[in-house]
Design a protein around this motif. Structure first.
Motif, short mmCIF file in Angstrom:
data_model
loop_
_atom_site.label_atom_id
_atom_site.label_comp_id
_atom_site.label_asym_id
_atom_site.label_seq_id
_atom_site.Cartn_x
_atom_site.Cartn_y
_atom_site.Cartn_z
N ALA A 80 1.28 -1.57 -0.31
CA ALA A 80 -0.07 0.11 -0.21
C ALA A 80 1.01 1.30 0.07
N MET A 81 1.56 1.03 0.82
CA MET A 81 2.31 2.34 0.78
C MET A 81 4.15 2.87 -0.45
N LEU A 82 3.77 1.69 -1.11
CA LEU A 82 4.49 2.25 -1.95
C LEU A 82 4.34 1.67 -3.81
N SER A 83 2.78 1.88 -3.57
CA SER A 83 2.38 1.43 -4.59
C SER A 83 2.19 2.07 -5.18
N LEU A 84 2.16 3.87 -5.02
CA LEU A 84 2.13 5.00 -5.85
C LEU A 84 3.15 5.21 -6.16
N THR A 85 4.34 4.91 -5.03
CA THR A 85 6.20 5.62 -5.80
C THR A 85 5.67 4.20 -7.08
N GLY A 86 5.57 2.83 -6.81
CA GLY A 86 5.66 2.39 -8.18
C GLY A 86 5.01 2.51 -9.37
N GLY A 87 4.10 3.65 -9.19
CA GLY A 87 3.34 4.55 -10.58
C GLY A 87 4.16 5.61 -11.15
N ALA A 88 4.86 6.19 -9.65
CA ALA A 88 5.53 7.40 -10.18
C ALA A 88 6.86 6.68 -11.08
N LEU A 89 7.58 6.04 -10.48
CA LEU A 89 8.38 5.48 -11.59
C LEU A 89 8.73 4.68 -12.26
N GLU A 129 9.45 -8.43 -0.04
CA GLU A 129 8.13 -8.37 -1.11
C GLU A 129 6.38 -7.96 -1.42
N GLY A 130 6.77 -6.74 -0.51
CA GLY A 130 5.55 -6.09 -0.23
C GLY A 130 6.36 -4.70 -1.60
N VAL A 131 7.29 -4.83 -1.31
CA VAL A 131 8.25 -3.59 -1.83
C VAL A 131 8.03 -3.90 -3.35
N GLY A 132 8.04 -5.01 -3.49
CA GLY A 132 8.16 -6.10 -5.13
C GLY A 132 6.71 -5.72 -5.69
N ALA A 133 5.81 -5.74 -4.90
CA ALA A 133 4.40 -5.87 -6.10
C ALA A 133 4.67 -4.87 -6.05
N ALA A 134 4.72 -3.75 -5.18
CA ALA A 134 3.91 -2.30 -5.45
C ALA A 134 4.82 -1.97 -6.78
N LEU A 135 5.88 -2.64 -7.14
CA LEU A 135 5.61 -1.70 -8.76
C LEU A 135 5.58 -3.15 -9.31
N VAL A 136 5.19 -3.76 -9.33
CA VAL A 136 4.27 -5.10 -10.25
C VAL A 136 3.04 -5.20 -11.23
N LEU A 137 2.02 -4.36 -9.97
CA LEU A 137 0.82 -3.81 -9.78
C LEU A 137 0.97 -2.63 -11.08
#
Length: 466
Positions: A80-89, A129-137
């Motif tokens: 949850a914390m990093l999905s927005l970061t994943g979107g920005a990246l 693992e959640g960090v990685g998932a936040a980049l994948v979705l």
């Protein structure tokens, strides 16, 4: 989001290599859809599968409820914390790079979790693992939008297939993880997902389109403040019962201050991660709220029922996973039919139907929980409701995204979904089967109210998307 081959001069007709680099979307968008859906399935699988393994993990480490709660929440919290970061990246560096990087991080930390000698290191593993998932979705959804944007009438269908992979992952998680825990151990579960992540990365690398980001600088202050805000919210939800009143009040004040600071940072940023004009778009923001609240209702009930089947009905982890298959059936069928449902009812109508099915199921489950046979029908309805909410909220978020912010919009949806799951694990799971599921029904009713009041998807020209 653009093809990397578009960053330079057009290739000569005889330049086969350059021509082939022009994105597989022009040859086989279905392969890209399959690859991204498999990656999505894997990271969602662990969201539901971890819960099935939690009794065995608790026994292995003789851990208390708080520690086990962090094993569950560590994954969804980081997600949850990093999905927005994943979107920005994704918007900055390109969806293909971020998708493959996410699978790589997921693999490394799955191995850490599998080898963890203490519950503390296991939490580190699930958080990673959640960090990685936040980049994948978010990168997966951006890739799907890219390869289907020029295929008339197929984007909604593709998002429905992707949502079906979400549904299948949530459904297979308890079954596959339960089987591995029953036959071997919870460590085998982490080894299996690590192996699958490697396979999916190797399959995806040659077929995913070569994309580059928009080239804008990362809004690092905005990213940092958002991560702190989401972390505070999840932490307070998880530990509010054990915190002294003064500490709880201080946490609430800090969270409010983070909201104010985020608005100030984004207003002053030359290239804001999440423009405030995007948040002022009422349908977009209402859709984000529905994503959080609806997910909390669904996953809160899934977590409670998964543990209740083992603790109250005496099922083994594998049998409990199999017992949840009716939910999977309704989930998958509704997700695959979502495109047609949206076409007939519109986005808002499909969301209303999904929310109504979810609420009806949750209202019945506590009444019949002692008899598994009576649980089958409400589990099917619960799955069908969620199967409609995933593709409709995903499509609505993408449709309202500003140009060049598709990755961030996907990150808002993905992050909202995982924040809802994290809050559900923290707040609803400790309440037990009856109080917890009825509370989830009330949460679902709140989601329905937001749908009725605020979610109306309109395209940029102003016509309602039906």
């Amino acid at each position: 989001m653009r093809s990397e081959s578009l960053s330079g001069p057009a290739p000569a007709p005889s330049d086969t290599a350059a021509r082939d680099a022009l994105a597989p979307r022009r040859r086989s968008p279905g392969i890209v859809l399959a690859s991204t859906s498999l990656g999505t399935l894997l990271v969602i699988l662990l969201t539901s599968g971890l819960n099935i393994a939690s009794p065995e993990i608790r026994t292995t480490f003789d851990a208390g409820g708080t520690a086990i709660g962090w094993v569950l929440s560590g994954y969804t919290l980081a997600f949850a914390m990093l999905s927005l970061t994943g979107g920005a990246l994704t918007d900055r560096f390109g969806a293909r790079r971020i998708f493959l990087a996410g699978l790589g991080i997921f693999t490394v930390f799955s191995l850490v979790a599998a080898a963890a000698p203490t519950v503390g290191l296991l939490v580190v593993g699930t958080f990673g693992e959640g960090v990685g998932a936040a980049l994948v979705l978010p990168s997966a959804l951006a890739l799907i939008q890219f390869v289907y944007q020029d295929v008339p009438g197929r984007l909604s269908w593709a998002i429905g297939i992707w949502a079906g992979a979400n549904a299948l992952g949530a459904a297979l998680g308890p079954v596959l993880c339960g089987a591995l825990v029953s036959v071997s151990s919870w460590r085998a579960m982490f080894l299996a997902v690590a192996a699958l992540a490697v396979v999916f990365a190797l399959v995806g690398r040659p077929v995913l389109p070569l994309l580059r980001g928009g080239g804008a600088r990362l809004d690092l202050p905005g990213l940092l403040v958002m991560v702190v805000l989401l972390g505070l919210v999840a932490f307070l939800a998880h530990d509010w019962r054990s915190l002294p009143p003064a500490a709880l009040a201080a946490g609430v004040v800090l969270a409010c201050a983070a909201v104010w600071l985020f608005g100030r940072v984004e207003r002053r940023a030359s290239a804001p991660m999440l423009p405030l004009s995007q948040l002022r778009d009422v349908p977009f923001s209402a859709n984000a709220v529905v994503t959080v609240v609806g997910t909390a209702a669904f996953f809160g009930t899934l977590y409670i029922v998964s543990m209740g089947l083992q603790d109250e009905l005496g099922m083994t982890p594998f049998v409990a996973g199999v017992a949840l298959l009716p939910l999977a059936g309704g989930n998958i069928v509704a997700a695959l039919a979502a495109g047609r449902t949206i076409g007939r009812l519109g986005v808002q109508g499909a969301m209303v139907l999904g929310s109504a099915l979810l609420i009806a199921a949750l209202a019945v489950i506590p009444l019949v929980f002692d008899h598994y046979g009576a649980l089958v029908a409400p589990l099917v309805l619960m799955g069908a409701g969620w199967g409609l909410l995933v593709p409709t909220t995903s499509a609505a978020g993408l449709a309202r995204a500003q140009r060049g912010k598709e990755g961030v919009a996907s990150g808002v949806t993905a992050g909202g979904r995982e924040l809802g799951a994290a809050l559900a694990a923290a707040v609803l799971l400790p309440l037990g089967v009856r109080a917890g599921v009825w509370s989830a029904a009330a949460v679902g009713a709140a989601s329905l109210a937001v749908v009725l009041l605020g979610v109306r998807l309109r395209d940029r020209g102003g016509a309602e998307d039906r």
